[in-house]
Design an enzyme around this catalytic site. Sequence first.
Site, mmCIF file in Angstrom:
data_model
loop_
_atom_site.group_PDB
_atom_site.id
_atom_site.type_symbol
_atom_site.label_atom_id
_atom_site.label_comp_id
_atom_site.label_asym_id
_atom_site.label_seq_id
_atom_site.Cartn_x
_atom_site.Cartn_y
_atom_site.Cartn_z
ATOM 1 N N GLU A 1 0.832 -1.191 0.000
ATOM 2 C CA GLU A 1 0.000 0.000 0.000
ATOM 3 C C GLU A 1 0.875 1.254 0.000
ATOM 4 O O GLU A 1 1.763 1.401 0.832
ATOM 5 C CB GLU A 1 -0.873 -0.008 1.264
ATOM 6 C CG GLU A 1 -1.580 1.287 1.529
ATOM 7 C CD GLU A 1 -1.940 1.456 3.011
ATOM 8 O OE1 GLU A 1 -1.589 0.595 3.831
ATOM 9 O OE2 GLU A 1 -2.568 2.478 3.318
ATOM 10 N N ASP B 1 -3.107 0.170 10.586
ATOM 11 C CA ASP B 1 -4.154 1.064 11.087
ATOM 12 C C ASP B 1 -5.462 0.759 10.376
ATOM 13 O O ASP B 1 -5.555 -0.201 9.610
ATOM 14 C CB ASP B 1 -3.760 2.533 10.903
ATOM 15 C CG ASP B 1 -3.540 2.878 9.425
ATOM 16 O OD1 ASP B 1 -3.859 2.023 8.566
ATOM 17 O OD2 ASP B 1 -3.045 3.976 9.142
ATOM 18 N N ASP C 1 -0.467 -0.857 6.160
ATOM 19 C CA ASP C 1 -0.249 -0.291 7.490
ATOM 20 C C ASP C 1 -1.121 -0.980 8.535
ATOM 21 O O ASP C 1 -2.181 -1.508 8.224
ATOM 22 C CB ASP C 1 -0.604 1.209 7.480
ATOM 23 C CG ASP C 1 0.453 2.028 6.756
ATOM 24 O OD1 ASP C 1 1.559 1.498 6.569
ATOM 25 O OD2 ASP C 1 0.149 3.178 6.375
#
Length: 649
Positions: free
Chosen positions: A440, A515, A513
């Site tokens: 990403e 998150d 990530d």
Amino acid sequence: MEDDIREAQTGASAGSAEYGAKDIQVLEGLEAVRKRPGMYIGDQSSRGLHHLVYEVVDNAIDEALAGFCDKVDVVMHPDGSVSVKDNGRGIPTEYHEGMGKSAAEVVMTVLHAGGKFDKGAYQVSGGLHGVGVSVVNALSRWLELNIERDGGKYTQRYERGVPTTGLVRVCDSDGRGTEVRFMADDEIFSDMEYSADILKGRLRELAFLNPGVTITFEDRRAEIDGERPRTYHYEGGIRSFVEYLNRGKETAFKPPLYISGSKESTTVEVALQYNDTFIERVFAFANLINTIEGGTHVSGFRTALTRAINDEARRAKLLREKDPNFTGEDLKEGLTAVISIKLLEPQFEGQTKTKLGNGDVKGIVDSIVYEGMKIALEETPEMLKPICDKAIKARQAREAARKARDLVHRGNPMNKLDLPGKLADCSNRDPAESELYIVEGDSAGGSAKQGRDRSFQAILPLRGKILNVEKARLDKILSNDVVRSIVQVLGCGIGDSYNPSRLRYHKIFLMADADVDGAHIRTLLLTLFYRYMPQIIENGHLYVAQPPLFRVQEGKAVSYCYSVKDLKELTAGKDPKRVNIQRYKGLGEMNPGQLWETTMDPGNRIILRVRVEDAILADELFGILMGDAVEPRREFIENHAREVRNLDI
Ligand code: 0RA
């Protein structure tokens, strides 16, 4: 009674004078199970752990199939043990002359002993996890058996498969049934945490497949509010299953079309209904085992469905003379079907032994489904038109998709010049040795490109929005840039044109990530793979990279932690003033060297293989997370919010 007392004296016979050849055989049998658990339950991780529960539940369901049981209660206890209680006949308690012990002890300690008794003809045992309850016993730190039968209540305890008491008659009882409570052995299993969702999924499925049986589930482990005891009971059987799978969706007709029949001691049941999505979901079971890889029953079903609908569509003039027949592909879109067959001596094949191989089954299912479809469509002709309308639209969309796909496939993917510009390919050309990191964001992609071992690691950075494939047809999906570059880089095609021999990397890592955004992107990518290249998951090629969450430095010593728990353990005895903790918010914060060391170096990295543990649970999750209906998603997020707490600390 007499026999039981004798048994009580000889039960824990190891070491006594009566210790004989048979006891040695028994111990060797269970010893073999403990030495090679994988041979009996698949593996020693979470999957194997759950198989223990399935195995005991299957034994209870066998009693239901034989017509002696209609209630199964499963409880997860706070101490980590699980109990399964049924109201079947109860395992026989009488003394077994030949074996020199009670029949119950034989069942609990001799591999495959279940089969020696006259049980139901279509018992689940003998199938995927039908290894016998003795395997559960062998792999449990302790197991407690309670039997009610013949006017009495009996109990016996085992540790790691070895009886530590005889089978003792505790009191009178006019009840009937068996309760097995076991504590999985932490010497055997690397993961000791049961997932209530996975267990509930299988129990619900079993309740659909066995109408009339009531299955309850209770999670008594601490601190899980919002979890209430569940009761699964569906008089409608697999019709209710299809309704459940299609809940919240528009359907072409109601109730689901239902067919049943039997031939040569094979029974066949099918329920199906079309919905307004573009995805086909066919769940097939043989002797209650979810045949994820399909097989002869599924082929027979498909042939019959296509033939019956074409015949009826011609008869009703919904297909004109000049129109070609609908193909199997045309009839897939929006199809939800459950197939459940029961047969003697099922043969399970394939990678995960979940593909039905019995050759004669194809013809049997074909003829029963064909006849059943014709009768149903004659009795309820209103069903036919919406099916045909959908099939015609699907055919048109497929034409458009073929054009889009041709664009994606154009050129030889092995030719470097044809690969999307941003791919940093590896030099190795052997797919078995090559890895692809789908990363990403450009900055993380940059770090990965610099940090990688270019001989075998390729990097594909993603930029732009990934389409939610749950909400679009293949033609639209293939016009999305991100999807196209992934498909092109993998080289293996998509959907029906998937060709495993052209897959260019046998390890594919999703790297995002840690998150919420990263989780979202990961879910979108997983959805793409799960819906359109499921073979990549089934064959074990898909992984999720696990970047560390923290970097901990004390003086010159640096270590990385992959969870909050890790961090707590590592820093427990340390002086906070001397330790420097850095929390990584994104992959971009790591320099190339760190990214290599923590996440990409095969000698060091932690990887997570993606598996379709439970196709239906996965399907449900994807549907909930990515589908149209808002309410189930909100409910899911509320129920699971605590589990993702560490995402936004
Ligand atoms: C052997 C023979 C019979 C039943 C069972 C085993 C049995 C095993 C389990 C495991 C969990 N629940 C169970 N219920 C029954 C047949 C008994 C008879 O013929 O009476």
